[in-house]
Design a protein around this motif. Structure first.
Motif, short mmCIF file in Angstrom:
data_model
loop_
_atom_site.label_atom_id
_atom_site.label_comp_id
_atom_site.label_asym_id
_atom_site.label_seq_id
_atom_site.Cartn_x
_atom_site.Cartn_y
_atom_site.Cartn_z
N TYR A 160 0.85 -1.18 0.00
CA TYR A 160 0.00 0.00 0.00
C TYR A 160 0.89 1.24 0.00
N ILE A 161 0.45 2.28 -0.72
CA ILE A 161 1.18 3.55 -0.70
C ILE A 161 0.24 4.68 -0.31
N TYR A 162 0.83 5.72 0.25
CA TYR A 162 0.08 6.92 0.62
C TYR A 162 0.89 8.14 0.20
N VAL A 163 0.19 9.16 -0.35
CA VAL A 163 0.80 10.42 -0.73
C VAL A 163 -0.08 11.55 -0.23
N GLY A 164 0.53 12.54 0.41
CA GLY A 164 -0.24 13.67 0.93
C GLY A 164 -0.61 14.68 -0.13
N SER A 165 0.31 14.96 -1.06
CA SER A 165 0.03 15.89 -2.16
C SER A 165 0.98 15.60 -3.30
N PHE A 166 0.66 16.13 -4.47
CA PHE A 166 1.44 15.80 -5.67
C PHE A 166 1.59 17.03 -6.54
N ASN A 167 2.81 17.26 -7.03
CA ASN A 167 3.10 18.36 -7.96
C ASN A 167 3.41 17.75 -9.31
N GLN A 168 2.49 17.94 -10.26
CA GLN A 168 2.63 17.27 -11.56
C GLN A 168 3.73 17.91 -12.41
N VAL A 169 4.02 19.19 -12.16
CA VAL A 169 5.05 19.88 -12.94
C VAL A 169 6.43 19.32 -12.62
N SER A 170 6.73 19.15 -11.33
CA SER A 170 8.05 18.67 -10.91
C SER A 170 8.10 17.15 -10.74
N ASN A 171 6.96 16.46 -10.96
CA ASN A 171 6.89 15.00 -10.76
C ASN A 171 7.32 14.61 -9.35
N LEU A 235 4.38 6.32 -11.93
CA LEU A 235 4.22 7.70 -11.50
C LEU A 235 2.76 8.07 -11.33
N GLU A 236 1.91 7.58 -12.22
CA GLU A 236 0.49 7.93 -12.16
C GLU A 236 -0.19 7.39 -10.90
N ASP A 237 0.44 6.40 -10.23
CA ASP A 237 -0.11 5.89 -8.98
C ASP A 237 -0.01 6.94 -7.87
N LEU A 238 0.87 7.91 -8.04
CA LEU A 238 1.03 8.96 -7.04
C LEU A 238 0.09 10.13 -7.28
N PRO A 240 -3.32 12.25 -7.66
CA PRO A 240 -4.65 12.20 -7.06
C PRO A 240 -5.75 12.16 -8.10
N THR A 241 -6.98 11.90 -7.65
CA THR A 241 -8.14 11.78 -8.54
C THR A 241 -8.36 13.04 -9.36
N VAL A 242 -8.04 14.21 -8.78
CA VAL A 242 -8.30 15.46 -9.48
C VAL A 242 -7.53 15.55 -10.79
N TYR A 243 -6.42 14.82 -10.90
CA TYR A 243 -5.61 14.86 -12.12
C TYR A 243 -5.95 13.76 -13.11
N VAL A 244 -6.57 12.70 -12.62
CA VAL A 244 -6.69 11.48 -13.42
C VAL A 244 -7.88 11.54 -14.36
N ALA A 245 -7.99 10.56 -15.24
CA ALA A 245 -9.12 10.33 -16.16
C ALA A 245 -9.17 11.37 -17.27
N GLU A 246 -9.63 12.59 -16.97
CA GLU A 246 -9.79 13.59 -18.02
C GLU A 246 -8.45 14.05 -18.59
N THR A 247 -7.37 13.85 -17.85
CA THR A 247 -6.06 14.33 -18.29
C THR A 247 -5.25 13.25 -19.01
N LEU A 248 -5.83 12.05 -19.16
CA LEU A 248 -5.11 10.95 -19.80
C LEU A 248 -5.58 10.76 -21.23
N SER A 249 -4.65 10.38 -22.10
CA SER A 249 -5.03 10.02 -23.46
C SER A 249 -5.79 8.71 -23.40
N ILE A 250 -6.41 8.33 -24.52
CA ILE A 250 -7.28 7.15 -24.51
C ILE A 250 -6.50 5.87 -24.24
N LEU A 251 -5.27 5.75 -24.75
CA LEU A 251 -4.46 4.56 -24.49
C LEU A 251 -4.03 4.52 -23.03
N GLU A 252 -3.60 5.68 -22.51
CA GLU A 252 -3.22 5.75 -21.10
C GLU A 252 -4.41 5.47 -20.19
#
Length: 360
Positions: A160-171, A235-238, A240-252
Motif C-alpha cells: 500500500y502507498i500513501y501520498v499527501g500531495s502531488f506536484n505534476q510539474v516537478s513530478n 508515477l500515475e499511482d502517485l 490524485p483523482t483530481v488529475y486522473v481520467a480527463e487528463t489521460l489520453s485514450i491509451l493511457e
C-alpha cells in the motif's frame, strides 16, 4: 457529389464553425468578467492567463459541442425551408433519405474531429483548465487541491502507498509512505518527506528516507537524507483523482482502468464514464443531426423562431440528460456504460420517430 450536396455540406460545416467561433469569444468575455477581480488580486502572469484561455476554448467547445451542432443545423435548414428550397428539392424527385446524405457526411466529419479532439487535445486542455482554476481562482484553491490530493492505493496484494500531495510539474509527491504486509502482519514501512520521479534514470529519489523493518524482538531502522531506488508502481499511482481520467489520453486511460480494476479501486466508475464519453460524444453528432434536420425541414407558420425554440429545448435536454446520467454513474451503482449511452439511445429513438414524421 452533386451541386446540391456540396451546397448543403458547405452550409452544414460553415454554420457549425461560425456558431462555434461566435459563442467561444462570448464565453471568454463572460468568464473574464467573472474572474477579473481574482486575476488582478492574485497578480496572475499574462502568459498563464493566455494559456488558460487557450485550454478554456478547447474545454468549452467540447462541453457545448452538441448545442452548437444542433443550433447550426436548425438555423440553416430552417432558412432552406422558409425559402421553399426543401420543397423544391424534394419535388424534383429526390427522396428525403437521399436529401439527408450531405448532412450525414457533415456529421461524419464533425464526429471524427470531436473524437480526435477528445483523444489528443482535451486531456491536456482539461488538465490546464482545472489546474489554473484550483491554483489561482478558487477561494483557498491550493488548500482545496491539497484536501483532494490525498492518495491511498493498494498497488499489489500486500503493498500500500500513501501520498499527501502531488506536484505534476516537478513530478514530486510529498508525505510519502509505503507499507509491505505478510498476510496480516506489517513487514516493513518506508516513509519520506518527498519522492521524485527521475524520467531519465527511470527511478525514484526519496528525501528524508526512513525504512522500518519489523522484527520478532526488535525493529531494524534504516535512515538516509537521500536515497535513489526503484519501485514497482508507476508515477500515475502517485497522482490524485483530481488529475486522473480527463487528463489521460485514450491509451493511457485504458491502461490505467485495467490496472485499477485489478486493484479493486472503488472509484472506477469515474474513469469509465470519461472513457465511454470519448466514444459516445462523436456518435451523438449523427443523432442530433437527424433530429435537427427532421425538426427544421418543415416550413412552419411561426417561421424560424419556432424551429429554434424547439431546437434549443431539445439540445439543452440532451446536455441535461448527458450530465445527469454521467453524475449518477459516478455516484451510484448504475452501470457506467449504460449511463453514458442511455441519452444516445433515448434521443436515437426520438430521432427515428421524428425522421418518420418528416418523411411523410
Amino acid at each position: 457529389m452533386k451541386i446540391i450536396d456540396k451546397y448543403i455540406l458547405k452550409q452544414y460545416l460553415k454554420n457549425f464553425f461560425v456558431m462555434l467561433f461566435m459563442f467561444i469569444p462570448i464565453g471568454i468575455i463572460i468568464d473574464v468578467s467573472e474572474k477579473i477581480d481574482k486575476m488582478l488580486e492574485n497578480k496572475i502572469p499574462f502568459s498563464a492567463i493566455a494559456l488558460y484561455y487557450f485550454h478554456f476554448t478547447i474545454y468549452f467547445a467540447n462541453l457545448l459541442f452538441p448545442i452548437f451542432l444542433f443550433l447550426s443545423i436548425i438555423w440553416f435548414t430552417s432558412k432552406l425551408a422558409n425559402n421553399t428550397e426543401v420543397i423544391a428539392i424534394l419535388s424534383s424527385g429526390i427522396s428525403f433519405t437521399r436529401f439527408m446524405r450531405p448532412y450525414l457526411i457533415g456529421a461524419t466529419i464533425v464526429s471524427v474531429l470531436a473524437f480526435l479532439m477528445g483523444i489528443f487535445l482535451l486531456p491536456k486542455a482539461s488538465e490546464g483548465f482545472n489546474n489554473f482554476r484550483y491554483t489561482y481562482l478558487r477561494a483557498g484553491g491550493k488548500e482545496i487541491m491539497r484536501e483532494n490530493s490525498d492518495v491511498f492505493k493498494q498497488i499489489s496484494n500486500d503493498e500500500y502507498i500513501y501520498v499527501g500531495s502531488f506536484n505534476q510539474v516537478s513530478n514530486m509527491a510529498f508525505s510519502f509512505s509505503m507499507e509491505k504486509f505478510d498476510k496480516d502482519h506489517l513487514k516493513y514501512k518506508i516513509t519520506a518527506s518527498r519522492i521524485k520521479w527521475n524520467p531519465l534514470r527511470k527511478n525514484y529519489t526519496l528525501f528524508d528516507f526512513t525504512k522500518r523493518t519489523v522484527g520478532e524482538l526488535s525493529d531494524k531502522i534504516e535512515m538516509s537524507e537521500r536515497k535513489d531506488t526503484v519501485f514497482s508502481f508507476d508515477l500515475e499511482d502517485l497522482t490524485p483523482t483530481v488529475y486522473v481520467a480527463e487528463t489521460l489520453s485514450i491509451l493511457e486511460l485504458n491502461h490505467f482502468i485495467d490496472k485499477e480494476i485489478k486493484r479493486g479501486n472503488a472509484n472506477i466508475s469515474v474513469y469509465l464514464v470519461v472513457l465511454y464519453k470519448k466514444y459516445s460524444l462523436p456518435v451523438s453528432a449523427f443523432i442530433l443531426t437527424i433530429i435537427a434536420l427532421s425538426v427544421s425541414s418543415m416550413k412552419r407558420r411561426g417561421g424560424m423562431g419556432i424551429n429554434l425554440a424547439i431546437g434549443i429545448a431539445i439540445a439543452f435536454a440532451f446536455v441535461f440528460f448527458d450530465k445527469i446520467f454521467g453524475a449518477l454513474a459516478e455516484k451510484s451503482t448504475i452501470n457506467p456504460f449504460i449511463a453514458v449511452w442511455l441519452p444516445n439511445v433515448l434521443f436515437g429513438i426520438l430521432a427515428i420517430y421524428l425522421l418518420r414524421n418528416a418523411k411523410r
